[in-house]
Design an enzyme around this catalytic site. Sequence first.
Site, short mmCIF file in Angstrom:
data_model
loop_
_atom_site.label_atom_id
_atom_site.label_comp_id
_atom_site.label_asym_id
_atom_site.label_seq_id
_atom_site.Cartn_x
_atom_site.Cartn_y
_atom_site.Cartn_z
CB SER A 1 -0.95 -0.04 1.20
OG SER A 1 -1.94 0.95 1.10
CG HIS B 1 -5.85 -1.89 -0.45
ND1 HIS B 1 -4.96 -1.67 -1.48
CD2 HIS B 1 -5.33 -1.26 0.63
CE1 HIS B 1 -3.96 -0.94 -1.04
NE2 HIS B 1 -4.15 -0.68 0.24
CG ASP C 1 -6.85 -2.67 -4.28
OD1 ASP C 1 -7.54 -1.82 -3.69
OD2 ASP C 1 -5.68 -2.94 -3.94
#
Length: 401
Positions: free
Chosen positions: A185, A378, A347
């Site tokens: 991320s 995610h 995602d």
Amino acid sequence: MQRRSITPTLFLVAAIFSRPILPLLFRADCVCDPLNAFLDSLPLNRERTDQLLTLDGYQGRSYRVVTADGYVLKLYRIWRDQPPSPNSTQEAILLMHGILNSSADWLVLGPGKSLAYQLVDRGFDVWIANSRSSLNSHQHEKLCTCSKEFWDYSWHEIGYYDLAATIDKVLEKSQQPKLRLIVFSEGGGAGLVLLSTRPEYNDKLSSLEAMAPGAMVSNTWYRFLAGPLAKIPKVFKSLYALYSTNQVTVQACEREKIACTNVYYQIVAGESAGMNRSVVDRLYQSLPAGASMKEVQHYIQVIWSKRFAPYDYGWERNMELYGSKVPPEYPLDRITVPVNFHYGLADKIVDATGVEWVAAKLINSARVRMRAYDRLQHSDFIFGDAAHQLVYNEVIRWIME
């Protein structure tokens, strides 16, 4: 009927809250407003990573890392039975978390599932980082942690300063010439910032393994929230930090465990295709782990501008910092290290288009490989059951090639 006076109650509340706040408000070396002084005074569980290691039958040691701009970070080296010897030939691997995460989140899935544990079991020298935002770090050599100055950073500084200092510490202690960097991320965005703005760090990495890298997020499903989020700091001028969970919230969750589990599960599982409910019991003591509002604002700028570039301060200051009215895009063509991307086609935060855009910019990378996962969202990359079944096997396979 006689009306009960609320004055004693107010005095009691004031006495409780003023005890931690007053020393912060009147410290000679900083100025903190009452709200941030109070939030910053709440006790943190800085030992969650250590607790999970002990619970899971692993061991670790923490190291103090000081960045060039004075932030004090906490870095972990973990192992199972014996720590790596000083002259060990074990390959060093560093894991960097995402926004609102910490080192503890790499251990949440538990033995046999968490990527950190799997790497240890495969014989690697495993290190887990904490950014300046993490509740495990949350220190500075000079600045008060409740001050606006402390929180004046975005993921640019996390890449430029935090990752650089952490990599140097790992190489110093492991006595290895290079390491592998695994990012998730926001950690992915920070990694790209480091390698493009300080290209000498390409020589310190064997590869960059990027899972759902938060870089070019202009097509995120949540882009409709960019406008309202951008207005928050303007309306609430003292809101410059997203504070981490603390012992007060943890104790509340302990008392109302079912309700707390339901809330966490709905929030986190909303970005997961296959999160096990039992993970929440290991999660709520360290998530969220803290972030600055400037990190969020920086991502909003990427969404609006559709450019992966440093923070936009406005024309006047941009001219002072960058020599141009608009921040120049990060020079991704400076990245030469091999990069492996792992991303989810479902995602909603880091969409496939953004990952593919970044990959296309890495024209001087020694090798760029892409691995897309059909149903992964995610949070799956770090909290989902699918992570150890699909993603981590691929990450480890590419590392061991």
